[in-house]
Motif scaffolding. Structure first.
Motif, PDB file in Angstrom:
ATOM      1  N   PHE A 188      41.298  46.597  43.365  1.00  0.00           N
ATOM      2  CA  PHE A 188      42.014  47.461  44.301  1.00  0.00           C
ATOM      3  C   PHE A 188      43.282  47.950  43.618  1.00  0.00           C
ATOM      4  O   PHE A 188      43.654  47.471  42.537  1.00  0.00           O
ATOM      5  N   GLY A 189      43.947  48.921  44.233  1.00  0.00           N
ATOM      6  CA  GLY A 189      45.169  49.485  43.663  1.00  0.00           C
ATOM      7  C   GLY A 189      46.099  49.942  44.763  1.00  0.00           C
ATOM      8  O   GLY A 189      45.744  49.938  45.946  1.00  0.00           O
ATOM      9  N   THR A 190      47.320  50.311  44.377  1.00  0.00           N
ATOM     10  CA  THR A 190      48.307  50.813  45.340  1.00  0.00           C
ATOM     11  C   THR A 190      48.711  52.220  44.910  1.00  0.00           C
ATOM     12  O   THR A 190      49.728  52.404  44.246  1.00  0.00           O
ATOM     13  N   PRO A 191      47.921  53.221  45.247  1.00  0.00           N
ATOM     14  CA  PRO A 191      48.160  54.585  44.764  1.00  0.00           C
ATOM     15  C   PRO A 191      49.416  55.206  45.358  1.00  0.00           C
ATOM     16  O   PRO A 191      49.881  54.813  46.433  1.00  0.00           O
ATOM     17  N   ILE A 192      49.960  56.177  44.641  1.00  0.00           N
ATOM     18  CA  ILE A 192      51.142  56.916  45.083  1.00  0.00           C
ATOM     19  C   ILE A 192      50.688  58.143  45.862  1.00  0.00           C
ATOM     20  O   ILE A 192      49.763  58.852  45.456  1.00  0.00           O
ATOM     21  N   ILE A 193      51.350  58.402  46.965  1.00  0.00           N
ATOM     22  CA  ILE A 193      50.979  59.498  47.864  1.00  0.00           C
ATOM     23  C   ILE A 193      51.086  60.836  47.150  1.00  0.00           C
ATOM     24  O   ILE A 193      52.038  61.097  46.426  1.00  0.00           O
ATOM     25  N   HIS A 199      56.682  54.212  50.868  1.00  0.00           N
ATOM     26  CA  HIS A 199      55.312  53.769  50.655  1.00  0.00           C
ATOM     27  C   HIS A 199      55.051  52.379  51.253  1.00  0.00           C
ATOM     28  O   HIS A 199      55.804  51.442  51.011  1.00  0.00           O
ATOM     29  N   VAL A 200      53.971  52.296  52.024  1.00  0.00           N
ATOM     30  CA  VAL A 200      53.504  51.028  52.587  1.00  0.00           C
ATOM     31  C   VAL A 200      51.994  50.981  52.373  1.00  0.00           C
ATOM     32  O   VAL A 200      51.329  52.016  52.375  1.00  0.00           O
ATOM     33  N   GLN A 201      51.444  49.777  52.171  1.00  0.00           N
ATOM     34  CA  GLN A 201      50.010  49.650  51.926  1.00  0.00           C
ATOM     35  C   GLN A 201      49.330  48.718  52.933  1.00  0.00           C
ATOM     36  O   GLN A 201      49.936  47.747  53.399  1.00  0.00           O
ATOM     37  N   SER A 202      48.082  49.045  53.250  1.00  0.00           N
ATOM     38  CA  SER A 202      47.203  48.168  54.037  1.00  0.00           C
ATOM     39  C   SER A 202      45.891  48.031  53.278  1.00  0.00           C
ATOM     40  O   SER A 202      45.430  48.992  52.650  1.00  0.00           O
ATOM     41  N   PHE A 203      45.283  46.822  53.345  1.00  0.00           N
ATOM     42  CA  PHE A 203      44.065  46.542  52.579  1.00  0.00           C
ATOM     43  C   PHE A 203      42.974  46.025  53.511  1.00  0.00           C
ATOM     44  O   PHE A 203      43.247  45.215  54.406  1.00  0.00           O
ATOM     45  N   MET A 226      33.740  45.584  48.600  1.00  0.00           N
ATOM     46  CA  MET A 226      34.786  46.348  47.914  1.00  0.00           C
ATOM     47  C   MET A 226      36.044  46.336  48.771  1.00  0.00           C
ATOM     48  O   MET A 226      35.998  46.046  49.974  1.00  0.00           O
ATOM     49  N   PHE A 227      37.177  46.636  48.154  1.00  0.00           N
ATOM     50  CA  PHE A 227      38.444  46.745  48.875  1.00  0.00           C
ATOM     51  C   PHE A 227      38.826  48.213  49.045  1.00  0.00           C
ATOM     52  O   PHE A 227      38.661  49.024  48.117  1.00  0.00           O
ATOM     53  N   LEU A 228      39.335  48.536  50.223  1.00  0.00           N
ATOM     54  CA  LEU A 228      39.961  49.827  50.482  1.00  0.00           C
ATOM     55  C   LEU A 228      41.464  49.606  50.531  1.00  0.00           C
ATOM     56  O   LEU A 228      41.941  48.745  51.283  1.00  0.00           O
ATOM     57  N   SER A 229      42.218  50.354  49.723  1.00  0.00           N
ATOM     58  CA  SER A 229      43.683  50.235  49.694  1.00  0.00           C
ATOM     59  C   SER A 229      44.280  51.520  50.239  1.00  0.00           C
ATOM     60  O   SER A 229      44.085  52.586  49.647  1.00  0.00           O
ATOM     61  N   HIS A 230      44.997  51.409  51.332  1.00  0.00           N
ATOM     62  CA  HIS A 230      45.549  52.588  51.987  1.00  0.00           C
ATOM     63  C   HIS A 230      47.071  52.625  51.816  1.00  0.00           C
ATOM     64  O   HIS A 230      47.780  51.747  52.316  1.00  0.00           O
TER      65      HIS A 230
END
Length: 444
Positions: free
Chosen positions: A369-374, A236-240, A408-412
């Motif tokens: 924002f959040g860091t969702p699990i795939i 898991h990696v995140q981009s905001f 708003m934030f988009l967390s990918h």
């Protein structure tokens, strides 16, 4: 009088079996067409099995907690007219197999009870899925948890089937045996189960008399296992990205009243965000993929999953099929329909399968924002943060100035095994660009 065979219906491409949880009708009860006869549970969703005819229930071929394969006859309904033609020979064979299996289990249980005392099993400590029937056989046979974990499963995703555990019981005490596949086709296509790594012993939890012990729901256990499996599978990696959605907020405020009056539907932000995600997936098709071993499966259709909250606090992910082919009105109707039926536990199994990318709205719960699990086997999931009024620098031809904007934030979150930082970042930036370029004069 004719007899109709009620079979377990097909419930999606990846669902091969279901567990009977409740019989809603008893032998002798009158049943109307489309009336629910029993409730079933799969590893995806709970649902009802309706009758296809009017009649009287004369025979139930399975009990509660039995696991039934798709296409198997589960009940016999007697009708006044001619029933749909059925293969009576197959029914007789199925009944004989059921009786033979029951007799075999009863015989092995009787022998085991003379030599083995009852064993208490804690299935919550295992990451594997065991059907109620397998659990019952394990308890009756006195099979320990460590023994059960070592049984090689031939079912879907390496699950232990009834035949697997019965084969183990038959050879127990002589030497370890691998379970015999049920059919030649399964033996040729099913991947060999990987040897499991030794699991660390669970840390003991201290419980005193004032603590409340709450049993996890079946759905909660499935979600917990699904989350652990995803973390153990994907890197898991995140981009905001922060997005200015002022134009969208103003446009929706101006259009939502007329939309509801004309369409009879609420216009929420969700279909607007879904439209932008579908467009971005068309621009970056390598985000619309799945991983199968060392191969990448590039999906043709864009099927967007939307995480929806259930009354009990759990989440479920219904899927909007071919989302890129729907206009904003179609997306709004689909989003509202799936969300309403999710809350009322009325989703069909096929409606929560086949997703290629997932969107979750963490802003609903007040999160920035959040860091969702795939959501496996997908490779990406986008979290939508809450929309906030914030002071921001606004660039104009006349110069920059400070103004109040809706942002708003988009967390990918994405799978770094197959999606590098450039692709993951460009995709979420594309979603943001589509949202910021919203036409304030757009008609709906």
């Amino acid at each position: 009088m004719a007899k109709f065979e009620l079979k377990l219906p097909k419930m999606g491409e990846s669902v091969a079996e279901a567990t009977i949880t409740t019989w809603l009708k008893e032998v002798g009860d009158t049943i109307e067409m489309d009336e629910a006869v029993l409730e079933i549970a799969t590893d995806k969703v709970d649902s009802e099995v309706p009758s296809e005819v009017d009649g009287v229930l004369v025979e139930k071929l399975f009990d509660v907690d039995d696991v039934v394969q798709v296409g198997q006859t589960i009940a016999i309904i007697e009708t006044d007219g001619d029933a749909a033609p059925s293969d009576t020979t197959d029914t007789v064979v199925e009944k004989e197999e059921v009786v033979a299996s029951v007799e075999a289990v009863e015989e092995t249980v009787a022998v085991a009870q003379e030599t083995v005392s009852s064993t208490t099993l804690n299935f919550e400590l295992s990451d594997r899925f065991y059907s109620p029937l397998v659990k019952n056989i394990a308890k009756e046979e006195g099979i320990s948890m460590s023994e059960l974990e070592q049984i090689a499963g031939t079912g879907k995703e390496g699950r232990v089937t009834k035949n697997d555990i019965l084969a183990y019981v038959e050879n127990r005490g002589s030497q370890p045996v691998e379970s015999v596949p049920q059919t030649t086709a399964v033996q040729e296509t099913a991947p060999k189960p990987k040897a499991e790594k030794p699991k660390p012993a669970p840390v003991p939890v201290s419980v005193n008399g004032e603590d409340e012990i709450i049993e996890m729901s079946r759905m909660g256990k499935l979600i917990a296992h699904h989350m652990i499996d995803s973390i153990n599978t994907s890197a898991h990696v995140q981009s905001f990205v922060e997005v200015d959605v002022t134009n969208i907020v103003k446009w929706r405020d101006a259009k939502k009243g007329g939309f509801q009056k004309r369409e009879g539907e609420k216009l929420t932000f969700t279909p607007i965000f879904m439209e932008a995600v579908a467009k971005a997936l068309r621009d970056y098709p390598m985000m619309n993929i799945s991983v199968n071993g060392d191969s990448i499966i590039k999906k043709k259709n864009i099927n967007l999953g939307m995480a929806a909250a259930l009354p009990d606090g759990n989440l479920i992910v219904p899927v909007i099929k071919n989302a890129d082919q729907l206009n904003l009105v179609g997306l709004a109707k689909k989003v509202n329909d799936l969300a309403n039926r999710a809350r009322n536990n009325q989703l069909k199994p096929d409606e929560i399968q086949g997703g290629t990318y997932t969107v979750t709205n963490v802003g609903t719960f007040g999160s920035v924002f959040g860091t969702p699990i795939i959501n496996q086997p997908q490779v990406g999931i986008l979290a939508l943060g809450g929309i906030r009024k914030v002071p921001a620098v606004i660039e104009t031809p006349e110069g920059d100035f400070i103004g109040i904007r809706h942002k708003m934030f988009l967390s990918h979150s994405y799978d770094h095994r197959v999606v590098n930082g450039a692709l993951g970042g460009m995709f979420v930036k594309a979603v943001a660009d589509y949202l910021e370029a919203w036409d304030i004069n757009r008609e709906i």
